[in-house]
Structures are given as structure tokens and as C-alpha cells.
Design an enzyme around this catalytic site. Structure first.
Site: not given
Ligand code: BGC
Length: 835
Positions: A239
Site C-alpha cells: 500500500d
Molecule cells: C490506500 C490504497 C490506495 C493507495 C493509492 C492508500 O492510501 O489505502 O487503497 O490504493 O493509497 O492511492
């Protein structure tokens, strides 16, 4: 050498092996670290271009390079699950693929198959369901459709990442049966059943399989289970900004650090490989996975642009999807479709009638291709001769509306319309100055040497009376409005403010100013330079004009309701309530909406209440409202879809994919707050409706509930053994109403009555099928119940088994409306009585 084959090689393919062997160690390290927020590294000499990843579950956002880039805005994922229709999920997957290609995206960061463990979970709307089978089946259809078209989906967030409080650090402690039978199950379905090309590892930690560690460092989970046991050959991506280490994450099973190049791997991976701390074979395995993904999405050896895949046209499909997903919670008065005689008046009321909440907050947000709202769509769709009256009547937002910068503000130095922006460096020297005629709350991609932004404006307030003016920001700041100190802070913020979503919905203190003059606004604001993301300045400018009091607004709208032939009240949550980054504090509709609904229902017995929310909210007026629809966060077609539902064009055939509580105190998992950094999954196997069944509490509406617009009788059920130990349950249903309609046939499994057997839920979803049946006709509906639905995980033996005894199958319309019963024809020869 350049790879020209278009057939994806399997892992271990000699062509890939050769490529891995030709890469230098520097190139290999570069490949496993992002080169920007959304991109991976290119190695042109082997024919590898950069891959692009982008959010997310309710549309494909794009690379973010062009602030004007727009996207098809899908209904929130829970709405897709509410259709219980894998055919619609398949079409949604095709549209995801087309959207990805339109935006130059190779891998979409979706779907999110975490379970809705608690209704207060901030990302509830982004998930499909409380139930692992429903989540897994919808996700599988979506992922398969996208991948068949050459677009990768990164299934997230692996695993037990079910709440937002302390989301980057908490550890979820889950017993192995609950993990295997519930939280891992949808991931397993999509990885093993659909061959997902990528999985995203969560921010949070996991205490299971004998180890408490951040997920990205959890070798028993990532290597032992995902890669070895399930045979995952794709890329485990972090993530965003979740990677905390080099060695532990590399050894744990993380394949790709995103974003980059900053972060632990950018800083230390090359040295760790050179020193031998990270074995070369481990790095090679990650590179092989990256190259396989690149081959699959056409980034390796591809000739030119990938063709746009076939997909349904976005607008009609999203409109159909949003309408079909709408759940009829009740229709005691038979108000669907709206009874509209010539000359009738419809009072369309509620804050969401003109300002619907169409997408939850956070990374899933896309700038929509187009916006529709209930008022505009109904105005267009109502037959001539029917009058429409529109009034808000209640307030859902806690922050005053946006300040009309173009219409009210002037640069105090030049007098031009807009706000004056100055960027200052650390010494306070001005670097840049300009007038922004339409400040929209953000300054993005700010130069790296800028430390402070100064915003000034002369705000015209010609209306007499009390105005509220405010500036919502994050980080170090000082805000003065009309000479009054509105807010000040010396605390600097970093990327944490993005992860908590604090920048999206900043607290906005207001000052009250008397009208008829001009108010000076002066704000000194931190320029935030977050690691891994673009730098920004946040200043949400808010303004409430003098006007009627909340009580006056409500009284006027209630009077319209009383005078109308039919009232439609659209109430709901807002992005201040439902967003990534924080959990909800309560389950209430925000503002004064509950009181408003009560008063409208009392004023007009022909009232349809439409709830525009993603996650459950309490409906304390449910008994007083004749007709209630749950209309989700429906995306760009929210208005057109609602008009279709109200006017009888499309059946609202949704069924709840979660339980709607009647009282907050009955909710099995009422909050998501870690204690000393740990969240204990104390409810074990009894996730969502399974706890409601065990505790025997009465929800407002149970899992699977939804009336549609016709009636059904359940006539007959048979159950036959199918391949691989599955069972086919064939249910005959008859559409006994006057309209053609969709039914969702649901089959629940109940365990054998065996006091010595393993702990089981009271009943759980074993299979389902959506079917369309003409009025008066009947259909035989086959529902496949997979063997896994009967199985129990044995942690001691490390395997699955079917407990001995007779499993019962019940078919019906919801978990509490079970019409037919049958025995599961399971082979008892391998069934076990122990444990
Ligand atoms: C989120 C993800 C997301 C990523 C990119 C993170 O903060 O938890 O779900 O895909 O950011 O935007």
C-alpha cells in the site's frame, strides 16, 4: 534481447529467466521500486516500458498528471455487491478495463475485498459485503473480466485491514479459523480461482500464523500462504508509503515498493543486495514477477499502444447498475413507481436532492466525467403536466458551503477578481506571486523551495446580516478574517495527513462577520512536502450567507411536502462522514436530517425516503416512513438512476450485502479502535450477520433483504451433488406480481446438530443467483454451493475438512426470509466428527 511474444509466459518461463539473467543488479533493484506516485521503472533495452497503476474501486482515476482528467464514476463497490449479480460485475470489470486503457493505466488498485467487519469502518463503502462468499464472487467476476482484456487488478488490502483508526500501525489479532474461513476467503477466491495478477499488502499488521508483524513483513502470510500455498505468481505491491523496512519486507514477501523512488527500498535496497543481506535469488523472484505482470499487461515487448478493449458504454451501464443496486427497504404504501396523475405536484426535498453524495472520500475518488443529481434528472424525466418543487429543508454538512471566490473575492493589491497567492521560502522571501481567479481549495505540485503560502483576499459581503467565513487547512498556519484570529497552529504535518485523509476534510473554524462591507482574509499556510506524494497547500474557503435559520428552512420544506401529492426526501451522509482515513464516530445521519424526515412523513403519507449513503446509518423514523429506498453512493449516474427507479423505468432490485442495524447498541462490533495498538477480532467466525443470527437481535433490515418491485413465491427445492464436492441447489421461484422482475435466490447453509462438533455460525451464505423472470412465470434457478461452504479449517492439522452429519440448506429471499429447506447431499465417507 526484446521479448515479442504476446502470450504471457508462466513463471519459470525460459524467456523470462533469460531476461532476468541479462539485467544488472541496479536494474533489478530499480524495477522493484516505484519511479513516481503511480509508475514503475522502464528498461528500454529489454523492451520494458514503465507500468502505470491507479486507483481505484469506484472508477479509474488516471495518473493525476492532468488536473482536468475525468473518469467514469462508478457506484461505490457496496452497490455493485448489492446487485448480487455476477453478470453485472463482469460488465463492470470490462468497463474498468476500458477506463484503464483510456487513462493509460495497466493495473487498477481494486477491488477491495476486506469484509465490512464494523459498520463504522471508514472504508465500508469501498468494500463489497460482510460476507466472504458474496465478496469473493463479485470480485472474481470483475477481476476476470478486466484481466481477460489485458488490464491487471490489484486486489486489496491483504488482509484484515478493516478499519481506519491508527491504520498505518495497528495489528489485527485474528484466530486462524476466522482468518481462513472469513477474511482470507475472498482473497483466496480471486487469487486461486481467478489468478489475480497483483495483490496489495495492507498498512496494518497481523497477529496470526505464529507471528505478529506488519503485513508487508509477514513471511508466513505472504510467502507461506499467498505465494506457496495458493500459488500466487503475481506482484505483491505495498500500500502507498506502507513499506517500513528493507530486509524484513524483502524477506517477508513484498515485491514492489510503491510509490518511489523515496522510501526504505530507495534508500537501502541496493546496498542490502550488495552486502548480501538480501539474497540475490529473492530479488530475482520479485523481478520475475514484475516481468510476468509486464507481459500480462502488454508492457514488455509490446508494439505500440494496447488496443481499447470492448466494454459496455459507460453512461447507460452505470445508470442501469446504480438503479439495479437500489434496495427497496419497504414500500408499504405502494409508491413505486410514483403515482403521478396529470397536474400532480412532486416535492423533492432534502440536502442530497440537489447535492448528492456520489462517491466516498479518499483515494477512490475520481473526477467524474459528468455529474447528475436527483433534482435535475427528475426535472428532465417527469412527464409534462407534473410539477416539481425542490427544497433542501435540512442540512447534512457540518462545514459551511464553499466561498464563491470568482464572484466575491478580489486580490487586495491588484483589485483583480480572485485570491492573491504568494509563495515564500524559509527566509520569508517571496518566490512567486499571482492572482488565482478560481481558487478551488488546493495548490498542487508546489515548488520544492516554497515553505509557506500566503493567501489574501478582500471578500465582498454586500448582504446585511451575519456571515460565517472560515478557512480549513492542515499543518502550520495562521488565519485572520476581518482582523479576527480564526485559527493558528505551529504544528507541521507530513504524508501522515494524506494517509489519515485529514487534508480532504480539514477542520474549518469560522468567524462571524456583519455584512454590507468587505472582509479581509489573510492566511499564512504550510506548504506540505509529503514523502511519496506531490507537495500541496490546502485552504478550503467556506462561507455561509445570512439567510433563513435551519428551523425556517425546515418549516418551509415541510409545508411544500404537505401541499404536494407525493414527497420524495433524499437524505444521507457526506464526505465529512464517510471517507478513507478515519472511522465514523456514530451511525447517525448527520445534521438535522432525522427530524426533517419525521416531519415530512407526518406532513404527507405519500412520502418516499431515499437514503444516499454507503455504509449503514440508523433510520429512527423507519416505522413512520411509508416507502424507503437505499440508493448508495451511486456515482455519476446517481440522479438518472434514481429517476429511473422512481418512474418505473428500472427495477430497484438490490439486496443488502450487509446488516442495517436498528439500534447502535445492538451492533456486534460497534467500533474499530485499537487498544494498545491491537484490534482483537473477538467475534471470531461470527462476522456481520452471523453475529446478528447468533445473538438473535432484530436489525432494521437483515442481510440479503430487498423487496424489488414484484412478489415471489418459492415453490420447490432440490439438491444434487456436483463436481469437486460442490452441491447444486435448484430452486423454483415464481414471480407472483404484475411486473417482470429480478430475484436473488439465496441459499444458506446450517451446520449439523452436533454438540461435539466444531463451533459454527447459526447459518451462512452458501450460494446465490440473480435471475430475471417475467410476471406470472416461474424459473428453475440452479445455485452452486461450493464444497468450501461446508468446510472447516483445522489449524492443528493445517487442512480443511467437512464435519460429519447432516448440513441443512435453506433457500429464500434473505437470511431471515427462508422459504424452502433441503438436506445437503454430501459424501460422508471423508467427513469428520472430531473437533
Ligand atoms: C490506500 C490504497 C490506495 C493507495 C493509492 C492508500 O492510501 O489505502 O487503497 O490504493 O493509497 O492511492
Amino acid at each position: 534481447m526484446t521479448l515479442t511474444s504476446t502470450t504471457p509466459p508462466a513463471a519459470g518461463d525460459p524467456v523470462l529467466e533469460h531476461l532476468v539473467a541479462t539485467l544488472t543488479v541496479e536494474e533489478k533493484v530499480a524495477l522493484v521500486i516505484g519511479t513516481g506516485i503511480w509508475t514503475t521503472a522502464a528498461v528500454p533495452r529489454i523492451g520494458l516500458r514503465a507500468m502505470v497503476m491507479s486507483d481505484g474501486p469506484a472508477g479509474v482515476r488516471g495518473r493525476g498528471a492532468d488536473p482536468d482528467e475525468t473518469s467514469a464514476s462508478f457506484p461505490a463497490p457496496s452497490a455493485l455487491a448489492a446487485t448480487w449479480d455476477v453478470g453485472l460485475a463482469d460488465r463492470a470489470g470490462a468497463l474498468f478495463a476500458a477506463e484503464a486503457r483510456r487513462h493509460g493505466v495497466d493495473v487498477v488498485l481494486a477491488p477491495q475485498v476486506n469484509l465490512q467487519r464494523t459498520p463504522v469502518g471508514g472504508r465500508h463503502f469501498e468494500c463489497y459485503s460482510e460476507d466472504p462468499l458474496l465478496s469473493g464472487e463479485i470480485a472474481a467476476a470483475l477481476v476476470e473480466a478486466a484481466q481477460e482484456r489485458g488490464v491487471g487488478m490489484s486486489v486489496k488490502h491483504f488482509v484484515a485491514n478493516d478499519s481506519e483508526t491508527e491504520r498505518t500501525s495497528y495489528v489485527a489479532r485474528v484466530d486462524e479459523r476466522a482468518l481462513r474461513e472469513c477474511y482470507l476467503a475472498p482473497f483466496e477466491r480471486v487469487v486461486r480461482g481467478s489468478g489475480a495478477w497483483s495483490v496489495m499488502g495492507a498498512y496494518s499488521g497481523l497477529d496470526a500464523f505464529g507471528l505478529a508483524a506488519p503485513v508487508l513483513e509477514h513471511a508466513p502470510l505472504l510467502h507461506g500462504l499467498l505465494k506457496d500455498e495458493w500459488g500466487f505468481d503475481g506482484v505483491l505491491v505495498s500500500d502507498w508509503v506502507a513499506t517500513q523496512s528493507v530486509g524484513p519486507a524483502v524477506r517477508g514477501g513484498l515485491d514492489l515498493q510503491m510509490p518511489g523512488p523515496d522510501g526504505p527500498w530507495g534508500d537501502g535496497l541496493l546496498a542490502a543486495v550488495r552486502s548480501g543481506e538480501v539474497p540475490a535469488e529473492l530479488l530475482d523472484d520479485k523481478v520475475r514477477r514484475l516481468l510476468l505482470l509486464a507481459t500480462r499487461v502488454g508492457a514488455l515487448g509490446a508494439q505500440g499502444e494496447s488496443p481499447a478493449p470492448a466494454a459496455p458504454a459507460a453512461e447507460p451501464f452505470l445508470r442501469e447498475l446504480a438503479a439495479r443496486a437500489t434496495v427497496v427497504l419497504k414500500d408499504d404504501a405502494g409508491l413505486l413507481p410514483l403515482p403521478l396523475a396529470e397536474g400532480a405536484t412532486v416535492a423533492l426535498l432534502g440536502p442530497a436532492a440537489t447535492q448528492p453524495f456520489t462517491q466516498g472520500g479518499g483515494s477512490g475518488y475520481v473526477r467524474p466525467d459528468r455529474a447528475t443529481d436527483p433534482a435535475g434528472a427528475l426535472r428532465d424525466a417527469l412527464p409534462a403536466g407534473v410539477r416539481l418543487v425542490v427544497q433542501a429543508g435540512a442540512r447534512a454538512r457540518l462545514t459551511p458551503p464553499p466561498l464563491d471566490v470568482a464572484g466575491r473575492c478580489a486580490d487586495p493589491v491588484t483589485g483583480e477578481p480572485g485570491v492573491r497567492v504568494e509563495l515564500l521560502d524559509a527566509a520569508g522571501t517571496t518566490l512567486d506571486t499571482w492572482t488565482d481567479p478560481a481558487w478551488n481549495g488546493w495548490l498542487q505540485h508546489v515548488r520544492p523551495d516554497a515553505v509557506t503560502a500566503r493567501l489574501t483576499a478582500a471578500v465582498r459581503l454586500p448582504e446585511p446580516g451575519e456571515h460565517e467565513l472560515g478557512v480549513g487547512t492542515v499543518g502550520r498556519h495562521e488565519v485572520l478574517i476581518a482582523g479576527q484570529l480564526a485559527s493558528t497552529s505551529a504544528a507541521e504535518v507530513d504524508e501522515g495527513v494524506i494517509l489519515s485523509s485529514g487534508h480532504n476534510h480539514p477542520v474549518t473554524p469560522v468567524v462571524r462577520v456583519s455584512g454590507t462591507g468587505t472582509a479581509e482574509l489573510r492566511a499564512e499556510l504550510q506548504v506540505v512536502h509529503p514523502v511519496g506524494y506531490a507537495s500541496f497547500v490546502r485552504a478550503l474557503l467556506a462561507h455561509r450567507l445570512p439567510g433563513p435559520t435551519a428551523e425556517d428552512e425546515m418549516a418551509a420544506a415541510v409545508a411544500e411536502a404537505a401541499a404536494a401529492d407525493v414527497a420524495v426526501v433524499v437524505v444521507g451522509t457526506t464526505e465529512e462522514v464517510e471517507s478513507e482515513g478515519f472511522d465514523r464516530r456514530d451511525l447517525d445521519l448527520p445534521g438535522n436530517q432525522d427530524e426533517f424526515v419525521r416531519r415530512v412523513c407526518a406532513a404527507n403519507p405519500r412520502t418516499v425516503v431515499v437514503v444516499n449513503a454507503g455504509a449503514p446509518v440508523l433510520l429512527p423514523w423507519l416505522a413512520e416512513a411509508p416507502t424507503v429506498l437505499w440508493a448508495w453512493l451511486a456515482g455519476q449516474e446517481c440522479g438518472t438512476a434514481l429517476a429511473d427507479v422512481l418512474l418505473g423505468v428500472t427495477e430497484p432490485s438490490g439486496r443488502l450485502p450487509w446488516t442495517l442495524p436498528a439500534r447502535a447498541e445492538d451492533v456486534p462490533v460497534p467500533h474499530a479502535v485499537p487498544r494498545d495498538g491491537v484490534i482483537e477480532y473477538v467475534e471470531g467466525l461470527h462476522v456481520g450477520y452471523r453475529s446478528w443470527e447468533k445473538d438473535g437481535r432484530e436489525p432494521a433490515a437483515c442481510f440479503g433483504h430487498g423487496l424489488g418491485w414484484t412478489t415471489w413465491s418459492y415453490e420447490d427445492v432440490t439438491a444434487e451433488p456436483a463436481e469437486a464436492g460442490d452441491v447444486t441447489v435448484t430452486v423454483t421461484v415464481r414471480n407472483t406480481g404484475a411486473r417482470d422482475g429480478h430475484e436473488v435466490v439465496q441459499v444458506y447453509v446450517e451446520p449439523p446438530a452436533d454438540p461435539g462438533g466444531p463451533e459454527r455460525p447459526v447459518r451462512w451464505l452458501g450460494g446465490f443467483a440473480a435471475v430475471h423472470v417475467p410476471a406470472g412465470a416461474s424459473a428453475r434457478v440452479p445455485v452452486r454451493v461450493p464444497r468450501r461452504a461446508f468446510e472447516v479449517w483445522d489449524p492443528a492439522a493445517g487442512g480443511w475438512f467437512v464435519p460429519a452429519g447432516e448440513h441443512v440448506l435453506r433457500a429464500g429471499r434473505s437470511v431471515r426470509d427462508l422459504r424452502l429447506i433441503s438436506k445437503a447431499p454430501l459424501d460422508q465417507s471423508s467427513a469428520r466428527r472430531n473437533r
